[in-house]
Design an enzyme around this catalytic site. Sequence first.
Site, PDB file in Angstrom:
ATOM      1  N   ARG A 240       1.110  -0.784   0.060  1.00 16.68           N
ATOM      2  CA  ARG A 240      -0.047   0.216   0.051  1.00 16.68           C
ATOM      3  C   ARG A 240       0.775   1.170  -0.327  1.00 16.68           C
ATOM      4  O   ARG A 240       1.921   1.063   0.438  1.00 16.68           O
ATOM      5  CB  ARG A 240      -0.767   0.058   1.268  1.00 16.68           C
ATOM      6  CG  ARG A 240      -2.497  -0.294   1.079  1.00 16.68           C
ATOM      7  CD  ARG A 240      -3.112   0.389   0.068  1.00 16.68           C
ATOM      8  NE  ARG A 240      -4.434  -0.954   0.294  1.00 16.68           N
ATOM      9  CZ  ARG A 240      -4.410  -2.468  -0.507  1.00 16.68           C
ATOM     10  NH1 ARG A 240      -3.705  -2.418  -1.071  1.00 16.68           N
ATOM     11  NH2 ARG A 240      -5.094  -2.307  -0.227  1.00 16.68           N
ATOM     12  N   GLU A 269      -1.912   7.744  -3.895  1.00 20.46           N
ATOM     13  CA  GLU A 269      -2.021   7.662  -5.249  1.00 20.46           C
ATOM     14  C   GLU A 269      -4.040   8.230  -5.705  1.00 20.46           C
ATOM     15  O   GLU A 269      -4.356   7.995  -4.719  1.00 20.46           O
ATOM     16  CB  GLU A 269      -1.995   5.862  -5.599  1.00 20.46           C
ATOM     17  CG  GLU A 269      -2.879   4.969  -4.338  1.00 20.46           C
ATOM     18  CD  GLU A 269      -2.013   3.507  -4.800  1.00 20.46           C
ATOM     19  OE1 GLU A 269      -1.360   3.168  -4.832  1.00 20.46           O
ATOM     20  OE2 GLU A 269      -3.451   3.286  -5.027  1.00 20.46           O
ATOM     21  N   HIS A 287      -0.837   0.412  -9.235  1.00 17.89           N
ATOM     22  CA  HIS A 287      -1.624  -0.741  -8.841  1.00 17.89           C
ATOM     23  C   HIS A 287      -2.697  -1.403  -9.405  1.00 17.89           C
ATOM     24  O   HIS A 287      -3.329  -1.627  -9.634  1.00 17.89           O
ATOM     25  CB  HIS A 287      -2.835   0.069  -7.682  1.00 17.89           C
ATOM     26  CG  HIS A 287      -3.133  -0.846  -7.074  1.00 17.89           C
ATOM     27  ND1 HIS A 287      -3.532   0.572  -5.290  1.00 17.89           N
ATOM     28  CD2 HIS A 287      -3.129  -1.483  -6.505  1.00 17.89           C
ATOM     29  CE1 HIS A 287      -4.035  -0.784  -4.513  1.00 17.89           C
ATOM     30  NE2 HIS A 287      -3.655  -1.613  -4.682  1.00 17.89           N
TER      31      HIS A 287
HETATM   32  C1  8YV Z   1      -7.141  -4.323  -5.697  1.00  9.67           C
HETATM   33  C2  8YV Z   1      -5.345  -4.180  -4.060  1.00  9.67           C
HETATM   34  O1  8YV Z   1      -6.949  -3.998  -6.862  1.00  9.67           O
HETATM   35  O2  8YV Z   1      -6.892  -5.975  -3.023  1.00  9.67           O
HETATM   36  C3  8YV Z   1      -6.190  -5.473  -2.150  1.00  9.67           C
HETATM   37  O3  8YV Z   1      -5.617  -4.892  -1.402  1.00  9.67           O
HETATM   38  O4  8YV Z   1      -5.069  -3.944  -3.647  1.00  9.67           O
HETATM   39  C4  8YV Z   1      -5.943  -4.679  -5.287  1.00  9.67           C
HETATM   40  O5  8YV Z   1      -5.943  -6.139  -5.722  1.00  9.67           O
HETATM   41  C5  8YV Z   1      -7.713  -2.717  -5.787  1.00  9.67           C
HETATM   42  O6  8YV Z   1      -7.460  -2.510  -3.945  1.00  9.67           O
HETATM   43  C6  8YV Z   1      -8.933  -2.590  -5.823  1.00  9.67           C
HETATM   44  O7  8YV Z   1      -9.871  -2.504  -4.938  1.00  9.67           O
END
Ligand code: 8YV
Length: 335
Positions: A240, A269, A287
């Site tokens: 993150r 972001e 991401h």
């Molecule tokens: C997602 C992610 O695409 O699952 C997660 O925690 O970071 C990614 O797979 C993003 O969070 C959108 O929901």
Amino acid sequence: MTQPRILVARAIFPDIAQRLRQHFDVEVNTDDVVWTPAELAARAADKQGVLTTGSERIDAALLAAAPQLRIAANMAVGYNNFDVDAMAAAGVQGTNTPDVLTETTADFGFALLMATARRMAESEHFLRAGLWKKWSYDMFAGGEVHGSTLGIIGMGRIGQGIARRGAHGFGMKVVYHNRSRLSAALEAECKATYVGKEELLATADHVVLVVPYSAASHHTIGAAELALMKPTATLINIARGGIVDDAALAAALREGRIAAAGLDVFEGEPSVHPDLLTVPNVVLTPHIASATVATRRAMATLAADNLIAFFDGRGPLTPVNTPTAQAAAMRALAR
Ligand code: 8YV
């Protein structure tokens, strides 16, 4: 009997939205606009369920604005966009999408590690710019991947997937740091050795971050931690934004205090720290670690399944909190 009203806060696969319509009265954000908190609150005001992504915050303000809301199903394994305690106290169930994205995300983490160590983005830009005129012995000479030391911070399912790839596929020595140690059986399977964070930073050739974001993990890697790393090391963040101090990282990259970084996530972001955009030794992706068609479908399906199971009375499939029974009962009655 009236169907529960569901808000799908971002665009999703049309057939999965259609499946939700067989169970619920559904409003989909088909334009895929990222709503402000006030816009989200206005749309959620009369809904009993919401399907969110990491971009939508479910916090005390949203819970107050949506008194009938009973469940928020996140299409993500990470759920730092949920205030899980406020949700539990308000009687609101949270769910996420674990497991279905583990291997895909581990694949991407490894791809980013390789692209970073072997300077793939930097050399491609050089070629596209027409600068390739001759072979040179040290042209884009990077760091070794096979046989090197892989340090993983955060040894959940995705971290373990990266460890397996490194240990079994590339003959890497794997060290890891985590809040708790893995079982001896899992350590053996991942060929991973538990070490302290400082030792990991000082010995790893490639440091991969896979920790969930929380106040406690904010700036897990800042100037002090970067100073412990080898000048030849690479840093990979697929966890993150906020786990890394991006300004400190950009400075370390610019000054050659570490060799390179690969980043899929950023503080604030989709904005990216301007200094990261100007240093050459960083691979930047928007991401996309879980972004294969099959995995994004599996994530959306699991989020939908959570909503369906919850309103069927079967209970959530992959809960992330335990709402208080009394508050949940009050919400079920709210009109
Ligand atoms: C997602 C992610 O695409 O699952 C997660 O925690 O970071 C990614 O797979 C993003 O969070 C959108 O929901």
